[in-house]
Write a protein that holds these residues in place. Structure first.
Motif, short mmCIF file in Angstrom:
data_model
loop_
_atom_site.label_atom_id
_atom_site.label_comp_id
_atom_site.label_asym_id
_atom_site.label_seq_id
_atom_site.Cartn_x
_atom_site.Cartn_y
_atom_site.Cartn_z
N LEU A 147 0.84 -1.20 0.00
CA LEU A 147 0.00 0.00 0.00
C LEU A 147 0.88 1.25 0.00
O LEU A 147 2.11 1.18 0.07
CB LEU A 147 -0.91 -0.01 1.23
CG LEU A 147 -1.84 -1.20 1.38
CD1 LEU A 147 -2.51 -1.19 2.74
CD2 LEU A 147 -2.88 -1.22 0.27
N ILE A 148 0.23 2.40 -0.03
CA ILE A 148 0.98 3.66 -0.01
C ILE A 148 1.81 3.79 1.26
O ILE A 148 2.88 4.39 1.26
CB ILE A 148 0.02 4.87 -0.18
CG1 ILE A 148 0.83 6.15 -0.43
CG2 ILE A 148 -0.92 5.00 0.99
CD1 ILE A 148 -0.02 7.35 -0.80
N SER A 149 1.34 3.19 2.36
CA SER A 149 2.11 3.22 3.61
C SER A 149 3.43 2.47 3.46
O SER A 149 4.45 2.87 4.02
CB SER A 149 1.28 2.63 4.75
OG SER A 149 0.76 1.37 4.40
N GLN B 182 -14.87 8.52 2.55
CA GLN B 182 -13.88 7.47 2.39
C GLN B 182 -14.56 6.19 1.89
O GLN B 182 -15.79 6.09 1.88
CB GLN B 182 -13.15 7.20 3.72
CG GLN B 182 -12.35 8.40 4.22
CD GLN B 182 -11.40 8.06 5.34
OE1 GLN B 182 -11.80 7.55 6.38
NE2 GLN B 182 -10.11 8.34 5.12
N ALA B 183 -13.75 5.24 1.48
CA ALA B 183 -14.27 3.94 1.05
C ALA B 183 -14.41 3.03 2.27
O ALA B 183 -13.57 3.06 3.18
CB ALA B 183 -13.32 3.31 0.04
N SER B 184 -15.47 2.22 2.29
CA SER B 184 -15.70 1.37 3.46
C SER B 184 -14.58 0.36 3.66
O SER B 184 -14.36 -0.12 4.77
CB SER B 184 -17.04 0.65 3.33
OG SER B 184 -17.11 -0.08 2.12
N ALA C 116 -6.45 -2.80 4.06
CA ALA C 116 -7.14 -1.79 3.25
C ALA C 116 -7.43 -2.32 1.85
O ALA C 116 -6.53 -2.84 1.18
CB ALA C 116 -6.29 -0.53 3.16
N GLN C 117 -8.69 -2.18 1.42
CA GLN C 117 -9.09 -2.64 0.10
C GLN C 117 -10.14 -1.71 -0.49
O GLN C 117 -11.19 -1.50 0.10
CB GLN C 117 -9.68 -4.06 0.17
CG GLN C 117 -8.66 -5.16 0.43
CD GLN C 117 -9.28 -6.54 0.33
OE1 GLN C 117 -10.47 -6.71 0.57
NE2 GLN C 117 -8.48 -7.53 -0.02
N THR C 118 -9.85 -1.15 -1.63
CA THR C 118 -10.82 -0.39 -2.41
C THR C 118 -10.23 -0.14 -3.79
O THR C 118 -9.00 0.00 -3.94
CB THR C 118 -11.19 0.96 -1.77
OG1 THR C 118 -12.04 1.69 -2.67
CG2 THR C 118 -9.96 1.80 -1.46
N SER C 119 -11.09 -0.11 -4.80
CA SER C 119 -10.63 0.18 -6.16
C SER C 119 -10.43 1.67 -6.38
O SER C 119 -9.93 2.07 -7.43
CB SER C 119 -11.63 -0.38 -7.17
OG SER C 119 -11.65 -1.79 -7.11
N ALA C 120 -10.86 2.50 -5.43
CA ALA C 120 -10.59 3.94 -5.49
C ALA C 120 -9.20 4.17 -4.91
O ALA C 120 -9.04 4.38 -3.71
CB ALA C 120 -11.65 4.72 -4.71
N PRO D 121 -4.12 3.97 4.61
CA PRO D 121 -4.48 3.33 5.88
C PRO D 121 -4.47 4.26 7.09
O PRO D 121 -5.21 4.04 8.04
CB PRO D 121 -3.42 2.23 6.03
CG PRO D 121 -2.92 1.98 4.66
CD PRO D 121 -2.99 3.30 3.95
N LYS D 122 -3.62 5.31 7.05
CA LYS D 122 -3.60 6.28 8.16
C LYS D 122 -3.02 7.59 7.65
O LYS D 122 -1.82 7.68 7.40
CB LYS D 122 -2.77 5.75 9.33
CG LYS D 122 -2.69 6.73 10.51
CD LYS D 122 -1.98 6.12 11.70
CE LYS D 122 -1.60 7.16 12.76
NZ LYS D 122 -2.73 7.97 13.25
N PRO D 123 -3.85 8.61 7.49
CA PRO D 123 -3.33 9.91 7.04
C PRO D 123 -2.36 10.49 8.08
O PRO D 123 -2.62 10.40 9.28
CB PRO D 123 -4.58 10.78 6.91
CG PRO D 123 -5.73 9.83 6.92
CD PRO D 123 -5.30 8.63 7.70
N TYR D 124 -1.28 11.09 7.58
CA TYR D 124 -0.29 11.64 8.50
C TYR D 124 -0.89 12.74 9.37
O TYR D 124 -0.57 12.85 10.56
CB TYR D 124 0.91 12.19 7.72
CG TYR D 124 2.04 12.62 8.61
CD1 TYR D 124 2.88 11.67 9.20
CD2 TYR D 124 2.27 13.96 8.89
CE1 TYR D 124 3.91 12.05 10.05
CE2 TYR D 124 3.30 14.35 9.73
CZ TYR D 124 4.12 13.39 10.31
OH TYR D 124 5.13 13.77 11.15
#
Length: 395
Positions: free
Chosen positions: A173-175, A261-263, A285-289, A295-298
């Motif tokens: 993920l981005i994290s 946000q996505a569920s 975390a799972q979403t096509s968006a 998972p956690k904004p800074y």
């Protein structure tokens, strides 16, 4: 262009010089805000000052940093009245360079990076920030080092490669991308331009707030819906409203700020519902968006405080609802939205049903990107059969 008075920590309030490049507060890791001498601008920089200026975000140059912008024509995107409800306006950020709102923040950040003489910038991205950084670095003659999940929308990968960026695809993920940037930046000589780990992406994104006010004749709406991954745009607009009040352009009224946000990845929604000041890491975390898979904004603490101050709320919607929103906006409004932007439509409809909002409320919904950036993702979600390979078509 504006002269930076100082940088201010969003946690402890410490003042830090903006004469050298900065990331976060050295004391407590808080995100830094850029502060200007707004008192000296009051009465000199007015709404009338904007008449005849170019329709880009740099029309507000008195409150933007940098001497010479690295610009590709970003900003002043259209505010489209909905055909379904005349009190709803869709702010279409998909018409920015590189097809998303990320152009604003990365334009300002790269402008300042060039001014500081930085040579290599690195970013973890779910996709659109990578495209924007790659484009503006190409325009500025700066190296772009990009870390993206390997399942990033194809358009983002093609763009970054075309702009000449150095791309690393990550199985995660981005994290995970952010961790890799952090581990390597010192040895590689990269300046980390991650979301809210430098002060200038907020400055570019805040121009959305100035534009909302200007395009609505200096009367803020009752509510703003904003798809929230890292939350820079939400934070930037809130900062813009404060600046405009100090300049005497608007009063104290603020819109209800509504996080969407996505569920499958809703850390801010969970924290908001549990009345917590910060979010927990969202596991699995799972979403096509892609832009909502954070998972956690800074700066989760800032986002949640804005929701509280504004009387807003946070809503999560399923991927099925998101792509239903893509189809509904496309077929009824003629707007091909990104999945992140389209998530706001079912969120708005839900808050109407629940009575949080009324149809008479003036509402601005942000579509943060063009659906054209997600052709492969939307085709799969809506089960749209793509064309046969050329060899079969012409056989």
């Amino acid at each position: 262009m504006a002269q930076i008075a100082y940088l201010e920590c969003s946690k402890c309030g410490e003042h830090i010089s903006g004469a050298q490049p900065q990331t976060i507060c050295p004391k407590d890791g808080g995100s830094l805000y850029v502060r200007y001498d707004l008192a000296s601008l009051k009465g000199k920089f007015t709404p009338d000052s904007l008449r005849g200026r170019l329709a880009t975000m740099w029309r507000y140059h008195e409150v933007l940093p940098g001497d010479v912008p690295v610009t590709l024509g970003e900003g002043f995107t259209p505010m489209l009245p909905s055909r379904e409800n005349p009190n709803v306006y869709i702010k279409d950020e998909g018409l920015n360079p590189t097809g998303s709102f990320k152009a604003r923040g990365l334009c300002a950040a790269v402008t300042m990076a060039r001014q500081y003489g930085l040579k290599k910038l690195a970013v973890p991205s779910a996709g659109n920030a990578a495209s924007a950084l790659a484009a503006y670095c190409a325009a500025a003659g700066i190296e772009a080092h990009i870390f993206m999940p390997k399942d990033v929308p194809l358009a983002n990968l093609v763009e970054c490669k075309s702009y000449g960026a150095r791309v690393t695809l990550v199985d995660g993920l981005i994290s995970d991308c952010a961790r890799m940037v952090n581990e390597r930046k010192q040895a590689e000589g990269w300046f980390d331009i991650s979301t809210l780990k430098e002060p200038f992406r907020v400055e570019g994104k805040k121009t959305m707030g100035y534009e909302v006010a200007e395009q609505l004749n200096w009367e803020l709406p009752d509510a703003i819906f904003y798809p929230t991954g890292g939350g820079v745009g939400l934070i930037g607009m809130w900062k813009a409203f404060d600046e405009m009040e100090q300049l005497g352009w608007i009063g104290k009224k603020r819109p209800k700020m509504i996080v969407v946000q996505a569920s499958g990845c809703a850390p801010v929604v969970k924290a908001w519902n549990e009345h917590k000041p910060v979010a927990e890491m969202w596991h699995g975390a799972q979403t096509s968006a892609a832009g909502l898979r954070v998972p956690k904004p800074y700066a989760d603490y800032i986002i949640l405080d804005i929701l509280k101050q504004s009387g807003g709320t946070a809503v999560s919607v399923s991927d099925e609802e998101i792509f239903g929103g893509v189809k509904e906006w496309a077929s009824k409004e003629g707007l091909f939205a990104s999945p992140e932007g389209a998530a706001c439509l079912p969120a708005y409809q839900r808050l109407l049903r629940e009575g949080f909002l009324k149809t008479a409320d003036k509402v601005v919904i942000f579509n943060t990107g063009s659906g054209l950036k997600y052709i492969d993702v939307v085709a799969e979600a809506l089960k749209i059969r793509t064309a046969e390979p050329a060899s079969n078509v012409f056989a």
